[in-house]
Design a protein around this motif. Structure first.
Motif, PDB file in Angstrom:
ATOM      1  N   GLY A  51       0.821  -1.209   0.000  1.00  0.00           N
ATOM      2  CA  GLY A  51       0.000   0.000   0.000  1.00  0.00           C
ATOM      3  C   GLY A  51       0.850   1.251   0.000  1.00  0.00           C
ATOM      4  O   GLY A  51       1.883   1.344  -0.673  1.00  0.00           O
ATOM      5  N   GLY A  52       0.409   2.223   0.789  1.00  0.00           N
ATOM      6  CA  GLY A  52       1.117   3.490   0.850  1.00  0.00           C
ATOM      7  C   GLY A  52       2.490   3.391   1.466  1.00  0.00           C
ATOM      8  O   GLY A  52       3.314   4.289   1.282  1.00  0.00           O
ATOM      9  N   GLU A  53       2.769   2.303   2.199  1.00  0.00           N
ATOM     10  CA  GLU A  53       4.075   2.138   2.837  1.00  0.00           C
ATOM     11  C   GLU A  53       5.061   1.398   1.957  1.00  0.00           C
ATOM     12  O   GLU A  53       6.175   1.101   2.403  1.00  0.00           O
ATOM     13  N   ARG A  54       4.675   1.094   0.737  1.00  0.00           N
ATOM     14  CA  ARG A  54       5.602   0.402  -0.158  1.00  0.00           C
ATOM     15  C   ARG A  54       6.781   1.318  -0.484  1.00  0.00           C
ATOM     16  O   ARG A  54       6.614   2.501  -0.769  1.00  0.00           O
ATOM     17  N   VAL A  55       7.972   0.742  -0.439  1.00  0.00           N
ATOM     18  CA  VAL A  55       9.190   1.502  -0.718  1.00  0.00           C
ATOM     19  C   VAL A  55       9.955   0.816  -1.840  1.00  0.00           C
ATOM     20  O   VAL A  55       9.807  -0.382  -2.085  1.00  0.00           O
ATOM     21  N   ARG A  56      10.785   1.587  -2.518  1.00  0.00           N
ATOM     22  CA  ARG A  56      11.627   1.076  -3.594  1.00  0.00           C
ATOM     23  C   ARG A  56      13.066   1.471  -3.294  1.00  0.00           C
ATOM     24  O   ARG A  56      13.358   2.650  -3.128  1.00  0.00           O
ATOM     25  N   HIS A  57      13.922   0.463  -3.223  1.00  0.00           N
ATOM     26  CA  HIS A  57      15.336   0.682  -2.925  1.00  0.00           C
ATOM     27  C   HIS A  57      16.144   0.506  -4.201  1.00  0.00           C
ATOM     28  O   HIS A  57      16.021  -0.509  -4.891  1.00  0.00           O
ATOM     29  N   LEU A  58      16.973   1.457  -4.516  1.00  0.00           N
ATOM     30  CA  LEU A  58      17.874   1.369  -5.650  1.00  0.00           C
ATOM     31  C   LEU A  58      19.155   0.705  -5.171  1.00  0.00           C
ATOM     32  O   LEU A  58      19.878   1.244  -4.326  1.00  0.00           O
ATOM     33  N   ARG A  59      19.427  -0.459  -5.701  1.00  0.00           N
ATOM     34  CA  ARG A  59      20.532  -1.268  -5.190  1.00  0.00           C
ATOM     35  C   ARG A  59      21.878  -0.557  -5.337  1.00  0.00           C
ATOM     36  O   ARG A  59      22.207  -0.052  -6.400  1.00  0.00           O
ATOM     37  N   GLY A  60      22.623  -0.550  -4.247  1.00  0.00           N
ATOM     38  CA  GLY A  60      23.965   0.004  -4.276  1.00  0.00           C
ATOM     39  C   GLY A  60      24.038   1.512  -4.401  1.00  0.00           C
ATOM     40  O   GLY A  60      25.116   2.060  -4.639  1.00  0.00           O
ATOM     41  N   VAL A  61      22.901   2.200  -4.207  1.00  0.00           N
ATOM     42  CA  VAL A  61      22.874   3.630  -4.506  1.00  0.00           C
ATOM     43  C   VAL A  61      23.796   4.443  -3.601  1.00  0.00           C
ATOM     44  O   VAL A  61      24.443   5.385  -4.059  1.00  0.00           O
ATOM     45  N   VAL A  62      23.900   4.082  -2.327  1.00  0.00           N
ATOM     46  CA  VAL A  62      24.724   4.878  -1.417  1.00  0.00           C
ATOM     47  C   VAL A  62      26.198   4.793  -1.810  1.00  0.00           C
ATOM     48  O   VAL A  62      26.908   5.815  -1.845  1.00  0.00           O
ATOM     49  N   ASP A  63      26.670   3.598  -2.136  1.00  0.00           N
ATOM     50  CA  ASP A  63      28.064   3.460  -2.566  1.00  0.00           C
ATOM     51  C   ASP A  63      28.321   4.266  -3.833  1.00  0.00           C
ATOM     52  O   ASP A  63      29.367   4.918  -3.973  1.00  0.00           O
ATOM     53  N   VAL A  64      27.380   4.216  -4.752  1.00  0.00           N
ATOM     54  CA  VAL A  64      27.545   4.950  -6.010  1.00  0.00           C
ATOM     55  C   VAL A  64      27.597   6.451  -5.759  1.00  0.00           C
ATOM     56  O   VAL A  64      28.442   7.166  -6.301  1.00  0.00           O
ATOM     57  N   LEU A  65      26.691   6.961  -4.919  1.00  0.00           N
ATOM     58  CA  LEU A  65      26.658   8.394  -4.656  1.00  0.00           C
ATOM     59  C   LEU A  65      27.912   8.841  -3.900  1.00  0.00           C
ATOM     60  O   LEU A  65      28.434   9.939  -4.148  1.00  0.00           O
ATOM     61  N   ARG A  66      28.385   8.015  -2.992  1.00  0.00           N
ATOM     62  CA  ARG A  66      29.620   8.380  -2.283  1.00  0.00           C
ATOM     63  C   ARG A  66      30.805   8.446  -3.251  1.00  0.00           C
ATOM     64  O   ARG A  66      31.650   9.337  -3.153  1.00  0.00           O
ATOM     65  N   ARG A  67      30.876   7.510  -4.178  1.00  0.00           N
ATOM     66  CA  ARG A  67      31.971   7.552  -5.151  1.00  0.00           C
ATOM     67  C   ARG A  67      31.879   8.809  -6.006  1.00  0.00           C
ATOM     68  O   ARG A  67      32.897   9.446  -6.296  1.00  0.00           O
ATOM     69  N   ALA A  68      30.663   9.152  -6.413  1.00  0.00           N
ATOM     70  CA  ALA A  68      30.493  10.360  -7.222  1.00  0.00           C
ATOM     71  C   ALA A  68      30.951  11.589  -6.451  1.00  0.00           C
ATOM     72  O   ALA A  68      31.637  12.470  -6.992  1.00  0.00           O
ATOM     73  N   ALA A  69      30.586  11.667  -5.165  1.00  0.00           N
ATOM     74  CA  ALA A  69      30.973  12.822  -4.355  1.00  0.00           C
ATOM     75  C   ALA A  69      32.480  12.873  -4.143  1.00  0.00           C
ATOM     76  O   ALA A  69      33.089  13.945  -4.170  1.00  0.00           O
ATOM     77  N   GLU A  70      33.092  11.720  -3.930  1.00  0.00           N
ATOM     78  CA  GLU A  70      34.535  11.696  -3.690  1.00  0.00           C
ATOM     79  C   GLU A  70      35.326  12.079  -4.937  1.00  0.00           C
ATOM     80  O   GLU A  70      36.344  12.765  -4.858  1.00  0.00           O
ATOM     81  N   ARG A  71      34.835  11.651  -6.096  1.00  0.00           N
ATOM     82  CA  ARG A  71      35.553  11.935  -7.343  1.00  0.00           C
ATOM     83  C   ARG A  71      35.232  13.310  -7.890  1.00  0.00           C
ATOM     84  O   ARG A  71      35.946  13.836  -8.734  1.00  0.00           O
ATOM     85  N   GLY A  72      34.108  13.887  -7.434  1.00  0.00           N
ATOM     86  CA  GLY A  72      33.745  15.212  -7.902  1.00  0.00           C
ATOM     87  C   GLY A  72      33.277  15.244  -9.332  1.00  0.00           C
ATOM     88  O   GLY A  72      33.377  16.265  -9.995  1.00  0.00           O
ATOM     89  N   ARG A  73      32.732  14.147  -9.818  1.00  0.00           N
ATOM     90  CA  ARG A  73      32.315  14.061 -11.207  1.00  0.00           C
ATOM     91  C   ARG A  73      30.906  13.501 -11.309  1.00  0.00           C
ATOM     92  O   ARG A  73      30.488  12.712 -10.469  1.00  0.00           O
ATOM     93  N   CYS A  74      30.203  13.890 -12.361  1.00  0.00           N
ATOM     94  CA  CYS A  74      28.909  13.292 -12.675  1.00  0.00           C
ATOM     95  C   CYS A  74      29.159  12.029 -13.477  1.00  0.00           C
ATOM     96  O   CYS A  74      28.831  11.947 -14.662  1.00  0.00           O
TER      97      CYS A  74
END
Length: 473
Positions: free
Chosen positions: A350-373
């Motif tokens: 129902g309304g509490e259904r969530v969707r998790h993007l696998r590995g997203v935190v690791d990916v975003l941290r790498r992007a932030a560390e490298r400073g690149r899109c």
């Protein structure tokens, strides 16, 4: 007390939803006699708030114009959908009120300029609801920068990973929308829930340069895991006329929670500010420490009204112009890329259904560390190569084992993009269209230091983001 100046009259337009938070802030100030709450406005019946009950005699309205005529407030808190801010603000200014305007204050530089002119014509002020700017932890960080504790700063980045269930996108007709009735709304992660993370980075850039940091180029990648019109996951990179770039990597589809970290990297070390909790770690610190103390935006606005020279506004409208420039870039950007299939885990009902993007935190941290899109994900299924970019840079790569006639999720589920088309596998020479670059014109308008012009993705297969300035470290 005889002869004392009466407390300012305050009204709240948009008393439900996030407006209840403003009512909780107002309640003790009303009880202490520092202001007088005179009216609440909402198109729906005003909801009960146990920590901020409606005081006796308060006017309750469904139309803000009727409220302005009857209650004549001196301060109006505007906490309505973003696309309604400007017309309500104009009416409140015409009635002689100062504003506390929720973020985002407006949705384009044209609206920003119009509101700036309206404030000047009325002789009033507007404070914008970026409450984290009043954090003592942010002040401690900028003081450390001024003292040279980080040396020469090479990059500013933020990572925030939150989770929003389906009910979040059903909360209102404008939730998750790009526009409503032809008017921009931009209810995405960058413009609304995680706007504070972006604004904190801009505040750090401002401290380094001594002035609002005017962008020269904005690069953005936007993704979504639901059938919405805006991003729930994004990587944004901003370059300025001077100073280091800002990189924001955020998601509302996280597997794990990251409250919101602002990372400042310098030649003498790195500082990390967790802006929602006011926790800070500076170079040389053994542990992360909480720096208590926040100046409330409404209290600051009241102090400024009483003593403009002695109490500077924390978040005046002019300070938010660079943020509005980013919204102009989002307005012109293509629709966010839909990610689905085995990249996404679904849980709940129902309304509490969530969707998790696998590995997203690791990916975003790498992007932030490298400073690149350069967002990369593990290409699941039958592909033998891993950590591939979603964006095809036009280079020939070793062949992916995904085949058009192969079995597996990409073949059987039409919702899952073909990896060779989506950029998950880079064996096709085509150029993806979900990287969007905006260059900022250096010409000046009447009240703003820049104009935004959108530039489509290049036709030559080259990727501007990957070829731009060097990474943060």
């Amino acid at each position: 007390m005889n002869g004392a100046t009466p407390p300012p009259r305050v009204a709240v337009v948009g008393a439900n939803g996030h407006g209840r938070w403003h009512r909780r802030v107002i309640a003790p100030l009303h009880a202490a006699g520092r202001l007088r709450l005179v009216a609440l406005v909402d198109v729906r019946p005003v909801e009960d708030e146990p920590d901020a009950p409606v005081p006796p005699g308060i006017g309750v309205f469904t139309d803000h114009r009727a409220m302005l005529a009857v209650s004549r407030p001196e301060v109006v808190v505007i906490c309505t959908p973003p696309h309604t801010h400007l017309p309500i603000a104009r009416d409140a200014l015409a009635a002689g009120a100062d504003l506390l305007l929720e973020k985002p204050p407006v949705l384009s530089l044209a609206e920003h300029e119009e509101l700036t002119g309206a404030l000047a014509a009325a002789g009033r002020v507007a404070q914008v609801g970026f409450q984290a700017l009043g954090s003592a932890a942010l002040t401690a960080l900028t003081d450390a920068l001024a003292a040279g504790r980080l040396g020469t700063v090479s990059g500013i980045a933020t990572v925030a990973a939150w989770q929003r269930p389906d009910a979040y996108y059903a909360r209102s007709p404008w939730a998750g929308r790009r526009s409503v009735d032809g008017r921009p709304v931009l209810d995405g992660a960058l413009a609304n829930p995680l706007a504070h993370a972006v604004m904190q980075c801009l505040a750090v850039a401002e401290a380094l340069s001594g002035a609002p940091p005017w962008p020269t180029a904005i690069e953005v990648e936007r993704y979504r895991v639901r059938p919405i019109e805006v991003e729930d996951t994004a990587v944004l990179r901003v370059r300025f006329r001077a100073g280091p770039p800002v990189l924001a990597a955020v998601t509302l589809a996280a597997e794990e929670f990251v409250a919101g970290e602002v990372v400042v990297t310098g030649t003498a070390g790195r500082a990390v500010l967790e802006y929602p909790t006011d926790r800070l770690r500076l170079p040389g610190d053994v542990v992360t420490r909480r720096v208590p103390g926040r100046r409330g935006l409404l209290e600051n606005l009241l102090a400024h009204r009483a003593d403009p020279a002695g109490a500077t506004l924390i978040a005046p409208l002019a300070r938010t112009a660079p943020f509005t420039a980013l919204l102009d870039a989002l307005r012109a950007a293509p629709e966010p890329r839909l990610l689905d299939g085995d990249l996404v885990d679904v849980g709940g009902d129902g309304g509490e259904r969530v969707r998790h993007l696998r590995g997203v935190v690791d990916v975003l941290r790498r992007a932030a560390e490298r400073g690149r899109c350069r967002v990369s994900w593990r290409c699941r299924g039958r592909c033998r190569r891993t950590a591939r970019s979603w964006r095809d840079r036009g280079r020939r790569q070793p062949e992916c084992k995904h085949r058009p006639d192969s079995s597996g999720p990409h073949r059987t589920d039409p919702r899952i993009p073909d990896p060779r088309r989506s950029g998950q596998c880079r064996s096709s020479p085509t150029t993806a269209t979900f990287l969007h670059t905006v260059h900022i014109d250096s010409r000046k308008s009447a009240n703003l230091p820049f104009l935004v012009t959108a530039e489509p993705p290049p036709a030559n297969g080259k990727n501007r983001c990957a070829e731009s300035s060097p990474p943060l470290r």
